[in-house]
Design a protein around this motif. Structure first.
Motif, PDB file in Angstrom:
ATOM      1  N   ARG A   1       8.168  -9.359 -24.348  1.00 29.05           N
ATOM      2  CA  ARG A   1       8.166 -10.755 -24.802  1.00 29.05           C
ATOM      3  C   ARG A   1       7.299 -10.946 -26.047  1.00 29.05           C
ATOM      4  O   ARG A   1       7.601 -11.767 -26.908  1.00 29.05           O
ATOM      5  CB  ARG A   1       7.668 -11.667 -23.679  1.00 29.05           C
ATOM      6  CG  ARG A   1       8.603 -11.746 -22.479  1.00 29.05           C
ATOM      7  CD  ARG A   1       8.012 -12.610 -21.379  1.00 29.05           C
ATOM      8  NE  ARG A   1       8.885 -12.657 -20.209  1.00 29.05           N
ATOM      9  CZ  ARG A   1       8.495 -12.364 -18.975  1.00 29.05           C
ATOM     10  NH1 ARG A   1       7.230 -12.019 -18.746  1.00 29.05           N
ATOM     11  NH2 ARG A   1       9.341 -12.420 -17.969  1.00 29.05           N
ATOM     12  N   GLU A   2       6.211 -10.162 -26.127  1.00 34.54           N
ATOM     13  CA  GLU A   2       5.300 -10.283 -27.264  1.00 34.54           C
ATOM     14  C   GLU A   2       5.728  -9.438 -28.471  1.00 34.54           C
ATOM     15  O   GLU A   2       5.052  -9.453 -29.500  1.00 34.54           O
ATOM     16  CB  GLU A   2       3.887  -9.871 -26.833  1.00 34.54           C
ATOM     17  CG  GLU A   2       3.265 -10.807 -25.816  1.00 34.54           C
ATOM     18  CD  GLU A   2       1.842 -10.413 -25.434  1.00 34.54           C
ATOM     19  OE1 GLU A   2       1.221  -9.618 -26.189  1.00 34.54           O
ATOM     20  OE2 GLU A   2       1.338 -10.896 -24.406  1.00 34.54           O
TER      21      GLU A   2
ATOM     22  N   LEU B   1       7.462  -6.184 -19.219  1.00 32.96           N
ATOM     23  CA  LEU B   1       8.114  -7.430 -19.630  1.00 32.96           C
ATOM     24  C   LEU B   1       7.261  -8.220 -20.613  1.00 32.96           C
ATOM     25  O   LEU B   1       7.768  -8.747 -21.614  1.00 32.96           O
ATOM     26  CB  LEU B   1       8.415  -8.290 -18.406  1.00 32.96           C
ATOM     27  CG  LEU B   1       9.736  -8.049 -17.670  1.00 32.96           C
ATOM     28  CD1 LEU B   1       9.767  -8.876 -16.388  1.00 32.96           C
ATOM     29  CD2 LEU B   1      10.929  -8.380 -18.548  1.00 32.96           C
ATOM     30  N   GLN B   2       5.966  -8.323 -20.317  1.00 33.05           N
ATOM     31  CA  GLN B   2       5.070  -9.062 -21.202  1.00 33.05           C
ATOM     32  C   GLN B   2       5.013  -8.416 -22.577  1.00 33.05           C
ATOM     33  O   GLN B   2       5.041  -9.113 -23.602  1.00 33.05           O
ATOM     34  CB  GLN B   2       3.668  -9.128 -20.587  1.00 33.05           C
ATOM     35  CG  GLN B   2       2.678  -9.983 -21.373  1.00 33.05           C
ATOM     36  CD  GLN B   2       3.063 -11.451 -21.430  1.00 33.05           C
ATOM     37  OE1 GLN B   2       3.695 -11.953 -20.496  1.00 33.05           O
ATOM     38  NE2 GLN B   2       2.715 -12.130 -22.502  1.00 33.05           N
ATOM     39  N   ALA B   3       4.948  -7.095 -22.608  1.00 31.33           N
ATOM     40  CA  ALA B   3       4.948  -6.376 -23.889  1.00 31.33           C
ATOM     41  C   ALA B   3       6.247  -6.616 -24.648  1.00 31.33           C
ATOM     42  O   ALA B   3       6.255  -6.747 -25.878  1.00 31.33           O
ATOM     43  CB  ALA B   3       4.732  -4.892 -23.649  1.00 31.33           C
TER      44      ALA B   3
ATOM     45  N   ARG C   1      -1.511  -4.178 -26.270  1.00 36.95           N
ATOM     46  CA  ARG C   1      -1.772  -5.003 -27.461  1.00 36.95           C
ATOM     47  C   ARG C   1      -2.611  -4.257 -28.480  1.00 36.95           C
ATOM     48  O   ARG C   1      -2.355  -4.322 -29.693  1.00 36.95           O
ATOM     49  CB  ARG C   1      -2.469  -6.297 -27.038  1.00 36.95           C
ATOM     50  CG  ARG C   1      -1.561  -7.269 -26.296  1.00 36.95           C
ATOM     51  CD  ARG C   1      -2.366  -8.369 -25.626  1.00 36.95           C
ATOM     52  NE  ARG C   1      -1.514  -9.335 -24.939  1.00 36.95           N
ATOM     53  CZ  ARG C   1      -1.922 -10.139 -23.963  1.00 36.95           C
ATOM     54  NH1 ARG C   1      -3.204 -10.077 -23.562  1.00 36.95           N
ATOM     55  NH2 ARG C   1      -1.090 -10.985 -23.383  1.00 36.95           N
TER      56      ARG C   1
ATOM     57  N   HIS D   1      -3.544 -14.425  -9.680  1.00 32.66           N
ATOM     58  CA  HIS D   1      -2.714 -13.376  -9.091  1.00 32.66           C
ATOM     59  C   HIS D   1      -2.612 -13.417  -7.578  1.00 32.66           C
ATOM     60  O   HIS D   1      -1.781 -12.701  -7.001  1.00 32.66           O
ATOM     61  CB  HIS D   1      -3.239 -11.995  -9.503  1.00 32.66           C
ATOM     62  CG  HIS D   1      -3.067 -11.694 -10.957  1.00 32.66           C
ATOM     63  ND1 HIS D   1      -3.987 -12.054 -11.919  1.00 32.66           N
ATOM     64  CD2 HIS D   1      -2.067 -11.076 -11.629  1.00 32.66           C
ATOM     65  CE1 HIS D   1      -3.568 -11.670 -13.108  1.00 32.66           C
ATOM     66  NE2 HIS D   1      -2.414 -11.076 -12.968  1.00 32.66           N
TER      67      HIS D   1
ATOM     68  N   ARG E   1      -2.587  -1.186 -19.201  1.00 34.53           N
ATOM     69  CA  ARG E   1      -2.509  -2.633 -18.990  1.00 34.53           C
ATOM     70  C   ARG E   1      -2.171  -3.369 -20.285  1.00 34.53           C
ATOM     71  O   ARG E   1      -2.095  -2.775 -21.348  1.00 34.53           O
ATOM     72  CB  ARG E   1      -3.822  -3.132 -18.363  1.00 34.53           C
ATOM     73  CG  ARG E   1      -4.056  -2.519 -16.991  1.00 34.53           C
ATOM     74  CD  ARG E   1      -5.377  -2.910 -16.382  1.00 34.53           C
ATOM     75  NE  ARG E   1      -5.518  -2.327 -15.056  1.00 34.53           N
ATOM     76  CZ  ARG E   1      -5.915  -1.083 -14.807  1.00 34.53           C
ATOM     77  NH1 ARG E   1      -6.268  -0.295 -15.830  1.00 34.53           N
ATOM     78  NH2 ARG E   1      -5.984  -0.615 -13.580  1.00 34.53           N
ATOM     79  N   ILE E   2      -1.989  -4.682 -20.182  1.00 34.78           N
ATOM     80  CA  ILE E   2      -1.479  -5.425 -21.336  1.00 34.78           C
ATOM     81  C   ILE E   2      -2.461  -5.405 -22.508  1.00 34.78           C
ATOM     82  O   ILE E   2      -2.046  -5.325 -23.669  1.00 34.78           O
ATOM     83  CB  ILE E   2      -1.083  -6.875 -20.945  1.00 34.78           C
ATOM     84  CG1 ILE E   2      -0.282  -7.543 -22.076  1.00 34.78           C
ATOM     85  CG2 ILE E   2      -2.294  -7.683 -20.550  1.00 34.78           C
ATOM     86  CD1 ILE E   2       1.035  -6.871 -22.382  1.00 34.78           C
TER      87      ILE E   2
ATOM     88  N   GLU F   1       5.801  -5.855 -14.838  1.00 34.41           N
ATOM     89  CA  GLU F   1       5.355  -7.118 -15.420  1.00 34.41           C
ATOM     90  C   GLU F   1       4.704  -6.886 -16.780  1.00 34.41           C
ATOM     91  O   GLU F   1       4.919  -7.661 -17.721  1.00 34.41           O
ATOM     92  CB  GLU F   1       4.377  -7.820 -14.469  1.00 34.41           C
ATOM     93  CG  GLU F   1       3.934  -9.194 -14.940  1.00 34.41           C
ATOM     94  CD  GLU F   1       5.085 -10.165 -15.173  1.00 34.41           C
ATOM     95  OE1 GLU F   1       5.021 -10.931 -16.164  1.00 34.41           O
ATOM     96  OE2 GLU F   1       6.043 -10.169 -14.378  1.00 34.41           O
ATOM     97  N   ILE F   2       3.914  -5.833 -16.887  1.00 33.12           N
ATOM     98  CA  ILE F   2       3.303  -5.506 -18.176  1.00 33.12           C
ATOM     99  C   ILE F   2       4.375  -5.112 -19.181  1.00 33.12           C
ATOM    100  O   ILE F   2       4.324  -5.494 -20.360  1.00 33.12           O
ATOM    101  CB  ILE F   2       2.265  -4.379 -18.002  1.00 33.12           C
ATOM    102  CG1 ILE F   2       1.087  -4.879 -17.154  1.00 33.12           C
ATOM    103  CG2 ILE F   2       1.761  -3.878 -19.357  1.00 33.12           C
ATOM    104  CD1 ILE F   2       0.169  -3.781 -16.661  1.00 33.12           C
TER     105      ILE F   2
ATOM    106  N   GLU G   1      -2.488  -6.790  -9.742  1.00 26.98           N
ATOM    107  CA  GLU G   1      -1.494  -7.698 -10.322  1.00 26.98           C
ATOM    108  C   GLU G   1      -0.760  -8.469  -9.231  1.00 26.98           C
ATOM    109  O   GLU G   1      -0.462  -9.664  -9.388  1.00 26.98           O
ATOM    110  CB  GLU G   1      -0.503  -6.887 -11.160  1.00 26.98           C
ATOM    111  CG  GLU G   1       0.606  -7.688 -11.799  1.00 26.98           C
ATOM    112  CD  GLU G   1       1.567  -6.778 -12.548  1.00 26.98           C
ATOM    113  OE1 GLU G   1       1.237  -6.353 -13.671  1.00 26.98           O
ATOM    114  OE2 GLU G   1       2.654  -6.457 -12.000  1.00 26.98           O
TER     115      GLU G   1
END
Length: 422
Positions: A341-342, A337-339, A309, A241, A304-305, A334-335, A109
């Motif tokens: 946000r989604e 945060l992404q999780a 998901r 990346h 991982r993202i 980061e993962i 990453e």
């Protein structure tokens, strides 16, 4: 005779035109990795050496991930040792609370590994980075210490096994199922000190996260490393990346392999490893009635993202079964945060799961999910040895995020497709 992909990388880093299986070489390293458990041992070994300066402060990565945030005094002391060392030597890539993640998700990453690299890490799952077309392998802490000082390591050039992937996996079949199938097929020593080289037209149907998972568990078949060819997906991932230059290597047409296995991805089913070996596999239709007490979704294998998901897709609108603990651990900040946000974290919490800060935690029986005697856990981690996640009389079943999430809902091991049938 030609060389395999792994052999070409080793030859290039040893300054040799040709290497062959069994040959001993000394090679230059692009990165040396350690964590909060293994690094202190290496640091203390360095203290015994005449030369105590690191070879390159930019080519060492220290990731605090196993017992972080510190769970006890011993883990705090270990991290302090690493922190002091990183400060003394001005280590560029030191990752502590707030910046850390599980090392084998974090380094790709952060763009610290790219195709063509030669990487050693004092953690057995360092083989993860083969997904990027790098040669990466786990070593002991003493080898890590020597690598930090000299920038070099000794290798015995491995022979290779070829896994030709064809077809496209069906719904709910992921990289975890692919590697569990392979380990079940060849055994935990089936690739002992060999390169596991994955090729074929089916590679394009695997995401980068699938490939990271597959290479991550090469060591569970005894492999020295796992490695994928560099394709458009790989290049896109690296460009997203990293700003580092990379070099791609391809196996020669006449490269020698000890064996070749053809794996039809379209024929694979969700697969579960029963206690107490990763090779003790059964497809989901062979599982039978196995009730669980806990489900863990995370680790360097499946945190991982894409994994987040998939788990959220299964858990959305459903509830974790009574008397089941479901623990979700995004592998990096980061993962996480992404999780967030989604909206995935909301799905997990509303389903009755808990979400942890990035940590290896329960995978190695560290914390955040220790098992008591007689308890069973379905986990997306990589090992299910006796006592791996707690008491020696507990049991760990390895599976994909899809199966782990569905099992948390059902209270027993099932595939998501079986939830609607209940």
């Amino acid at each position: 005779m030609g060389m395999t992909m792994s052999q070409k990388i080793l030859a290039a880093h040893a300054g040799l035109e040709q290497v062959k299986a069994g040959q001993l070489i000394e090679a230059n390293l692009d990165l040396v990795l350690g964590n909060d458990i293994t690094s202190p041992v290496a640091i203390h070994e360095m203290d015994k050496m005449n030369r105590q300066e690191v070879f390159d402060k930019d080519k060492i990565a220290l990731v605090m991930d196993h017992f972080i945030p510190n769970k006890d005094i011993k883990s705090a002391e270990n991290c302090k040792c690493c922190r002091d060392f990183a400060c003394k030597h001005e280590i560029t890539n030191y990752f502590d609370v707030g910046q850390m993640g599980i090392e084998h998700a974090l380094l790709p990453e952060k763009g610290l590994v790219v195709a063509g690299d030669l990487v050693i890490g004092a953690d057995s799952h360092t083989c993860t980075y083969g997904a990027l077309g790098a040669f990466s392998t786990g070593v002991g802490s003493t080898d890590m210490a020597a690598g930090m000082v000299t920038g070099k390591a000794w290798f015995k050039v491995p022979s290779a096994l070829k896994f030709e992937l064809v077809g496209k996996p069906s719904k709910w079949v992921s990289g975890k199922d692919v590697i569990l199938h392979i380990i079940g097929m060849i055994g935990v020593d089936g690739a002992l000190y060999k390169s596991m080289e994955f090729t074929g037209e089916g590679v394009k149907n695997l995401t980068m996260d699938d490939r990271f998972t597959i290479c991550n568990m090469a060591i569970e078949a005894g492999g020295k490393n796992g490695i994928f060819p560099v394709d458009e997906q790989t290049v896109r991932y690296m460009k997203d990346h990293s700003i580092r230059p990379f070099k791609t290597y391809e196996a020669d047409p006449d490269a020698e392999y000890e064996a070749t296995y053809v794996i039809d991805l379209s024929e694979l089913k969700p697969t579960v490893s029963f206690p107490h070996l990763p090779s003790n596999t059964r497809t989901i239709d062979q599982v039978g009635e196995v009730k669980i007490d806990q489900a863990v979704i995370g680790s360097c294998t499946n945190g991982r993202i894409d994994d987040m998901r998939t788990a959220a897709e299964v858990l959305k609108g459903r509830k974790v079964a009574k008397n089941v603990r479901c623990i979700v651990i995004p592998a990096t900040q980061e993962i996480y945060l992404q999780a967030m946000r989604e909206g995935l974290l909301e799905i997990f919490i509303e389903a009755g799961a808990v979400v942890s800060t990035p940590t290896c935690g329960p995978c190695l029986g560290g914390y955040m999910g220790i098992l008591a005697a007689g308890e069973r856990c379905i986990s997306t981690t990589n090992r299910n040895f006796v006592g791996r996640m707690g008491h020696v009389d507990s049991e760990v079943y390895l599976a994909s995020p899809a199966v782990a999430a569905a099992s948390a809902v059902a209270g027993k091991i099932v595939c998501p497709c079986q939830l609607d049938e209940q």
